[in-house]
Design an enzyme around this catalytic site. Structure first.
Site, PDB file in Angstrom:
ATOM      1  N   ASN A 111     -39.943 101.493 -64.711  1.00 48.64           N
ATOM      2  CA  ASN A 111     -38.574 101.157 -64.853  1.00 48.64           C
ATOM      3  C   ASN A 111     -38.319 101.482 -66.869  1.00 48.64           C
ATOM      4  OD1 ASN A 111     -35.490 100.779 -64.853  1.00 48.64           O
ATOM      5  ND2 ASN A 111     -36.137  98.561 -65.697  1.00 48.64           N
ATOM      6  N   HIS A 113     -36.452  99.512 -70.469  1.00 50.81           N
ATOM      7  CA  HIS A 113     -35.981  98.752 -69.987  1.00 50.81           C
ATOM      8  C   HIS A 113     -35.463  98.857 -71.810  1.00 50.81           C
ATOM      9  CE1 HIS A 113     -33.629  94.909 -70.319  1.00 50.81           C
ATOM     10  NE2 HIS A 113     -34.365  94.388 -70.434  1.00 50.81           N
ATOM     11  N   SER A 140     -38.737 100.379 -73.665  1.00 53.57           N
ATOM     12  CA  SER A 140     -39.783  99.741 -72.892  1.00 53.57           C
ATOM     13  C   SER A 140     -39.543 100.510 -71.703  1.00 53.57           C
ATOM     14  CB  SER A 140     -40.528  97.896 -72.595  1.00 53.57           C
ATOM     15  OG  SER A 140     -40.348  97.143 -73.349  1.00 53.57           O
ATOM     16  N   ASP A 149     -37.898  92.542 -64.921  1.00 58.32           N
ATOM     17  CA  ASP A 149     -37.940  93.152 -66.263  1.00 58.32           C
ATOM     18  C   ASP A 149     -39.386  92.456 -66.394  1.00 58.32           C
ATOM     19  OD1 ASP A 149     -35.890  95.333 -66.262  1.00 58.32           O
ATOM     20  OD2 ASP A 149     -34.578  93.133 -67.555  1.00 58.32           O
TER      21      ASP A 149
END
Length: 219
Positions: A111, A113, A140, A149
């Site tokens: 992912n 973020h 990030s 997260d």
């Protein structure tokens, strides 16, 4: 014979600007990953047309058509597995994945973020950074874990926070950095130069910067 590239699925919900950055990077000769499938939970996602125009297979799996989150995620998982996917990239995918889905693809979901994790997990990252008066913000790339997260960090980029920034201007600056580091992080994971070891991402080689990033500069 040329080495086969790592097959990647991208999950999207909106316009997919990070997906587009991954697709563009994957066009380069020698890039170790192939964007093989784009899946959206929204039929009207602009990312679907972008992917189709690039000749990439797309699928719509509308979460509203399922009676439960588990049924929706099962359909997504089956579609991904049918396409022989190795890595999954989230690019503006606005559904929180369950622990069981994350476990099914443990260590294989990535992912991007919009903050320097572990700071500012969740939503409204730019507003919160401005409210706190931080001088550096950023983005990030991380491996997805069951906790939101909180997974192992692969790569980060820092951007300066300017005195006249709004959430919108700061978001735009961060997004430009997202488009830089997401393709780089994916390449490192795809070619094995970045590996998940004991809950941390380790790189085979790292070059130390000549000097630290300091902001603001004075004088």
């Amino acid at each position: 014979m040329a080495a086969s590239r790592t097959r990647v699925a991208v999950l999207v919900s909106g316009r997919g600007s990070n997906m587009a950055a991954l697709i563009e990077a994957a066009k380069a000769p020698g890039y170790p990953a192939e964007i093989a499938l784009v899946v959206s939970n929204r039929p009207d996602a602009g990312a679907l047309k972008t992917a189709a125009d690039a000749g990439i297979e797309t699928a719509v799996i509308d979460h509203k058509a399922f009676g439960s989150k588990a049924d929706f995620e099962a359909a997504v998982a089956e579609r991904i597995e049918a396409a022989d996917i190795t890595l999954i990239c989230l690019a503006g995918f606005m559904r929180v994945l369950s622990a069981s889905f994350v476990e099914r693809f443990a260590g294989r979901i990535v992912n991007i973020h919009p903050s320097l994790l572990p700071s500012y997990k969740g939503l409204d990252t730019h507003e919160r950074a401005l409210a706190d008066g931080v001088r550096l913000h950023g983005c990030s790339v991380h491996i997805v874990s069951a906790e939101l997260d909180a997974g192992p960090i692969v790569m980060q980029a820092a951007v300066p926070v300017l005195s006249d920034d709004t959430p919108q201007t700061l978001a735009a600056r961060v997004l430009r950095s997202e488009h830089v580091i997401y393709p780089r992080a994916l390449a490192a994971l795809a070619d094995g130069s970045a590996r998940l070891v004991d809950g941390k991402v380790l790189f085979d080689t790292q070059a130390a910067p000549a000097e630290p990033l300091i902001w603001p500069t004075i004088g």
